[in-house]
Design a protein around this motif. Structure first.
Motif, mmCIF file in Angstrom:
data_model
loop_
_atom_site.group_PDB
_atom_site.id
_atom_site.type_symbol
_atom_site.label_atom_id
_atom_site.label_comp_id
_atom_site.label_asym_id
_atom_site.label_seq_id
_atom_site.Cartn_x
_atom_site.Cartn_y
_atom_site.Cartn_z
ATOM 1 N N ILE A 186 0.855 -1.207 0.000
ATOM 2 C CA ILE A 186 0.000 0.000 0.000
ATOM 3 C C ILE A 186 0.882 1.246 0.000
ATOM 4 O O ILE A 186 0.607 2.229 -0.709
ATOM 5 C CB ILE A 186 -0.969 -0.018 1.204
ATOM 6 C CG1 ILE A 186 -2.034 -1.096 1.015
ATOM 7 C CG2 ILE A 186 -1.627 1.337 1.382
ATOM 8 C CD1 ILE A 186 -2.936 -1.298 2.227
ATOM 9 N N GLY A 187 1.959 1.257 0.778
ATOM 10 C CA GLY A 187 2.882 2.398 0.819
ATOM 11 C C GLY A 187 3.525 2.643 -0.543
ATOM 12 O O GLY A 187 3.610 3.789 -1.024
ATOM 13 N N ILE A 188 3.994 1.573 -1.160
ATOM 14 C CA ILE A 188 4.648 1.702 -2.475
ATOM 15 C C ILE A 188 3.649 2.186 -3.521
ATOM 16 O O ILE A 188 3.952 3.072 -4.337
ATOM 17 C CB ILE A 188 5.296 0.352 -2.884
ATOM 18 C CG1 ILE A 188 6.508 0.068 -1.997
ATOM 19 C CG2 ILE A 188 5.693 0.369 -4.348
ATOM 20 C CD1 ILE A 188 7.105 -1.318 -2.187
ATOM 21 N N ILE A 189 2.451 1.625 -3.504
ATOM 22 C CA ILE A 189 1.415 2.058 -4.470
ATOM 23 C C ILE A 189 1.052 3.523 -4.233
ATOM 24 O O ILE A 189 0.897 4.300 -5.185
ATOM 25 C CB ILE A 189 0.172 1.132 -4.378
ATOM 26 C CG1 ILE A 189 0.519 -0.254 -4.935
ATOM 27 C CG2 ILE A 189 -1.000 1.735 -5.131
ATOM 28 C CD1 ILE A 189 -0.596 -1.282 -4.751
ATOM 29 N N SER A 190 0.931 3.923 -2.968
ATOM 30 C CA SER A 190 0.598 5.331 -2.659
ATOM 31 C C SER A 190 1.694 6.276 -3.138
ATOM 32 O O SER A 190 1.421 7.319 -3.751
ATOM 33 C CB SER A 190 0.391 5.505 -1.155
ATOM 34 O OG SER A 190 -0.665 4.719 -0.694
#
Length: 160
Positions: free
Chosen positions: A20-24
């Motif tokens: 989720i962090g990388i996608i954000s």
């Protein structure tokens, strides 16, 4: 609602939290790059369009100026010719109909030559204060006498 989201994130495994962090971060970077590219390309396109329009208008203005200079040059040559000069001089003298018809016939060739000198010239009219009008005989002068009233004030013409 916020509590549910926070609780849901807490319950996720480390692997999904990193995902989720990388996608954000990737989404935020892509949005920033997209906005920056859009602004740059739109400004570049706008500047190119303005440059092209300025160039095209400059060429058009220069061509129009050249055409008008040619018209003025040809007008000077036309007025300087002996036939036209004598007719212009006759504007200050009252004339009878015979003289007028002779001068009218004599000026037809110079009038035609002047009109043919430039495609922007459609017709020409010489109007004198003595009331004489000279124009192309192809068109004729069977028009209303008030046709040129606004342009020539109190001048009146002879209609053939």
């Amino acid at each position: 609602m916020k509590k549910k989201i926070k609780e849901m994130i807490r319950n996720l495994s480390l692997r999904y939290k990193m995902l989720i962090g990388i996608i954000s971060i990737s989404t935020a970077c892509l949005i920033f790059i997209s906005i920056t590219c859009y602004r740059y390309l739109s400004n570049t396109y706008e500047n190119d369009t303005i440059e092209n329009a300025t160039y095209a208008l400059g060429i058009g203005a220069s061509n129009l100026e050249e055409e008008l200079n040619n018209i003025i040059l040809n007008a000077n040559k036309f007025i300087s010719s002996s036939k036209v000069s004598s007719i212009i001089e006759s504007f200050s003298n009252p004339s009878d109909m015979k003289e007028y018809v002779v001068r009218y016939n004599n000026i037809q060739s110079p009038l035609q030559n002047y009109i043919q000198s430039n495609p922007m010239i459609n017709t020409i009219v010489l109007a004198g204060k003595n009331g004489d009008f000279y124009g192309i005989s192809d068109i004729g002068w069977k028009n209303n006498e008030d046709l040129f009233a606004d342009e020539f004030g109190d001048a009146q013409g002879r209609w053939l």
